[in-house]
Design an enzyme around this catalytic site. Structure first.
Site, short mmCIF file in Angstrom:
data_model
loop_
_atom_site.label_atom_id
_atom_site.label_comp_id
_atom_site.label_asym_id
_atom_site.label_seq_id
_atom_site.Cartn_x
_atom_site.Cartn_y
_atom_site.Cartn_z
N LYS A 171 0.86 -1.19 0.00
CA LYS A 171 0.00 0.00 0.00
C LYS A 171 0.90 1.23 0.00
O LYS A 171 2.07 1.14 0.35
CB LYS A 171 -0.92 -0.02 1.22
CG LYS A 171 -1.91 -1.16 1.16
CD LYS A 171 -2.97 -1.04 2.22
CE LYS A 171 -3.86 -2.28 2.20
NZ LYS A 171 -4.63 -2.42 3.44
N HIS A 174 2.17 6.81 2.73
CA HIS A 174 1.54 8.12 2.56
C HIS A 174 2.05 9.15 3.55
O HIS A 174 2.94 8.86 4.37
CB HIS A 174 0.02 7.99 2.61
CG HIS A 174 -0.49 7.32 3.85
ND1 HIS A 174 -0.35 7.85 5.09
CD2 HIS A 174 -1.15 6.14 4.00
CE1 HIS A 174 -0.90 7.05 5.98
NE2 HIS A 174 -1.39 5.99 5.34
N HIS A 177 2.49 8.27 7.15
CA HIS A 177 3.69 7.49 7.46
C HIS A 177 4.92 8.38 7.45
O HIS A 177 5.84 8.20 8.24
CB HIS A 177 3.85 6.34 6.46
CG HIS A 177 2.73 5.36 6.50
ND1 HIS A 177 1.96 5.07 5.42
CD2 HIS A 177 2.25 4.61 7.52
CE1 HIS A 177 1.04 4.17 5.74
NE2 HIS A 177 1.19 3.87 7.03
N1 ARG Z 1 0.39 0.19 9.79
C1 ARG Z 1 -0.54 1.07 10.44
C2 ARG Z 1 -1.14 2.04 9.43
O1 ARG Z 1 -0.54 2.31 8.42
C3 ARG Z 1 0.10 1.89 11.51
C4 ARG Z 1 0.57 1.10 12.68
C5 ARG Z 1 0.53 1.87 13.94
N2 ARG Z 1 1.05 1.14 15.05
C6 ARG Z 1 0.38 0.24 15.75
N3 ARG Z 1 1.02 -0.38 16.72
N4 ARG Z 1 -0.90 0.02 15.54
O2 ARG Z 1 -2.22 2.54 9.65
#
Ligand code: ARG
Length: 627
Positions: A171, A174, A177
């Protein structure tokens, strides 16, 4: 890799000058050896303790910056002493004894105003910067000397896990991130500068049904060649294509196959896992290139896939038996958190599979075990996920983990607002690398316009990239985290105003000043500088004092940022310092001055350069020597 300042691990007792000055009271949490402002505040505390009989620590805490009025001010009513404020004021001002730290005292309203001895301020501050950058007080990491001025030992013996970036494979990476990456890497550096042991974690979105889809897509559209070129981009393309196909007439069949493939992964089918792991590893390699460009690294690439089966089983057993968990009619498991104003959350689907939140609950527990405990665990995640974080923190608390209880103060969500309008010239794709490439190109165009300077650069591309990254990062960190901001190409690249390029420009100017004067025979040695030859009485002018004062506050700025977790605290400091340097430029001239005048001023500028460099590195930025 350009490293942030870290504290020296060996006992550092402070510069020799400190020990020639009047003795200071010992107050927990203060460190006059590393923090010149502490020395002055302790000197104030000493007098107040003697005159008013108050506790030295209270008095230290009461000694606040004096703003325009004074160097420090102490508001007397805060001591709640059984006497009239006017009497107390009179007592302090008449019994005050000037010494090498403090020159005089006056009062205004309920406050006593203190003025420091500027000569001591200059001498102690510059000597401390010098020693902690090049001398005894510097840190030694892997056998190499590293600047430590600004750092402290408040977190000694404590461990923090900082989770940040956490993109989802296949994905787009963005803007959310990107912010997590920039802010998170800063937070990690900040804790290190405050003496903590820091572990940097990247929690990848690397598990779930989408990997079934991806595998099917790979069979139809995948190319080993493209994958090797840019795994992140290619897997995204493949994923988009298969999703399109899955919307068409074949849709149902594709989704069934995808589910089956993912079930295979869950059940440990070797081929499925091999394929998935290849995608994962190649994506990580690609991410690493981008992180390197951003001067950022991780200790551990964990992720949703790394939650161990047996741990998931153990947690689910515990949760099933817990009185705060309900089974819905349809069979799903649910936790009702409405009495904490946190809504309801499902932790197990009807088909028995875990959810995003379930993995977070297990992963937190697993981290506690894998890292041998922690004093803090920080999640740097966009504010869109406020509810999610609050929910799983609450579940961990209800499960009774000591580290998840309010009193432990160990779990922390560092959130942030959105970036608006981040898109490239070509369109609206928000791939991080496109943005960074375009940043670099545009920066390169700007730099090329100055032909003479451009010709001197050894690595113009690399330099353009660093200035570009600085532009993106400063734009991101200049405001309070929680605010949204507009991605503004025009403003970000300007060399004027409060931008990244402006800060780099100032650092470069300070470096070039040292270089050109060295050519004229004015050389300031690094480690062996004999500071007793410096004519620091020449630095008692307003412009020089403004700079020195800021340098003296730097360790305090680092401490403050560790409490507010705002990168803007550091960015604001950088701008104040560069503004002060710019104002000094025409008054504190080096060229054509007597040798000792010139050398002393050069020393001040070099200390300013070193502190600016440390501040930039704390913000994960590599300070440039030329551009
Ligand atoms: N991968 C998730 C996203 O892009 C963010 C992760 C955040 N950290 C967690 N421990 N939930 O939305």
């Amino acid at each position: 890799m350009s490293h942030p300042p870290v504290p020296s691990q060996h006992e550092f007792k402070g510069v020799p000058l400190l020990h020639k000055l009047p003795a200071l009271p010992v107050v927990e949490g203060t460190d006059p050896a590393r923090c010149p402002q502490d020395a002055f505040r302790l000197a104030i505390a000493d007098q107040l303790a003697k005159i008013l009989g108050v506790d030295a620590k209270d008095a230290f805490l009461a000694a606040a910056p004096g703003g325009r009025e004074a160097d420090f001010k102490v508001v007397l009513p805060r001591f709640r002493l059984p006497a009239k404020i006017d009497e107390l004021k009179e007592k302090v001002t008449s019994a005050f004894e000037p010494n090498a730290y403090l020159e005089r005292v006056t009062s205004n309203g309920p406050a006593v105003l203190f003025f420091v001895n500027n000569q001591t301020l200059v001498d102690l501050t510059l000597a401390t910067v010098q020693d902690m950058t090049y001398g005894e007080g510097a840190a030694i990491v892997d056998g190499e000397k590293r600047p430590s001025y600004g750092s402290n030992l408040n977190g000694r013996g404590k461990r923090v896990l900082v989770e940040f970036s956490s993109p989802n494979i296949a994905k787009p990476f963005h803007a959310g991130h990107l912010r997590s990456t920039i802010i998170g890497a800063f937070i990690a550096n900040l804790y290190e500068a405050n003496g903590w042991e820091v572990k940097r974690l990247n929690y990848l979105g690397d598990w779930g049904k989408q990997f079934g889809l991806l595998a099917l897509g790979w069979r139809r559209f995948g190319s080993e060649e493209e994958l090797a070129k840019d795994a992140v981009q290619h897997l995204f393309d493949v994923y988009v294509q298969i999703n399109k196909l899955a919307e068409g007439p074949e849709g149902e069949k594709i989704h069934d196959e995808a589910r089956a493939f993912f079930k295979g992964m869950e059940d440990g089918v070797h081929e499925n896992l091999v394929e998935w792991e290849k995608f994962r590893n190649m994506s990580i390699e690609r991410y690493k290139q981008t992180y390197e460009r951003l001067n950022i690294h991780f200790d551990v690439y964990t992720g949703e896939s790394q939650v161990k089966k047996e741990n998931l089983k153990r947690t689910m057993e515990q949760l099933r038996g817990a009185d705060f968990v309900e089974r819905e009619k349809n069979g799903a498991l649910l936790i009702d958190l409405t009495k904490y104003k946190l809504e309801k959350t499902v932790i197990e689907r009807v088909d028995g599979t875990p959810l995003y939140i379930t993995r977070d609950i297990v992963e937190a527990q697993q981290r506690w075990e894998d890292f041998g405990g922690f004093d803090k665990m920080i999640y740097v995640v966009a504010s869109q996920q406020n509810l999610h974080l609050a929910q799983f923190f609450k579940v961990l608390e209800l499960m009774g983990f000591s580290w998840a209880q309010k009193e432990a103060d160990a779990l922390l969500h560092i959130n942030f607002g959105m970036v608006l309008g981040m898109s490239t010239r070509k369109g609206t794709v928000v791939f991080l690398d496109h943005i960074l490439d375009e940043t670099k190109e545009r920066m390169h165009e700007v730099m090329r316009k100055n032909e003479a300077k451009y010709a001197q650069l050894e690595d113009p591309e690399g330099t353009a990239d660093i200035v570009g990254m600085t532009a993106v990062k400063i734009q991101d960190m200049a405001g309070k985290r929680i605010n949204d901001y507009n991605f503004d190409w025009q403003r970000m690249f300007s060399f004027e105003g409060d931008t990244g390029p402006y800060l780099q420009y100032n650092h470069v100017r300070l470096c070039s000043m040292q270089r050109t004067n060295a050519q004229d025979g004015l050389v300031l040695p690094l480690e062996d500088l004999d500071i007793s030859t410096m004519k620091t009485d020449l630095l008692l002018t307003p412009e020089a004092l403004e700079i020195v004062w800021l340098l003296a506050t730097w360790p305090d700025v680092v401490r403050t940022a560790s409490r507010d977790h705002q990168a803007s605290t550091i960015v604001t400091f950088c701008f104040k310092l560069t503004h002060a340097i710019s104002s000094a430029w025409e008054k504190l001239i080096v060229k054509g001055q007597d040798r000792d005048v010139a050398l002393t001023r050069l020393w001040l500028y070099r200390c300013a350069k070193d502190v600016l460099g440390s501040a930039l590195r704390l913000l994960t930025i590599t300070p440039l020597e030329r551009m």
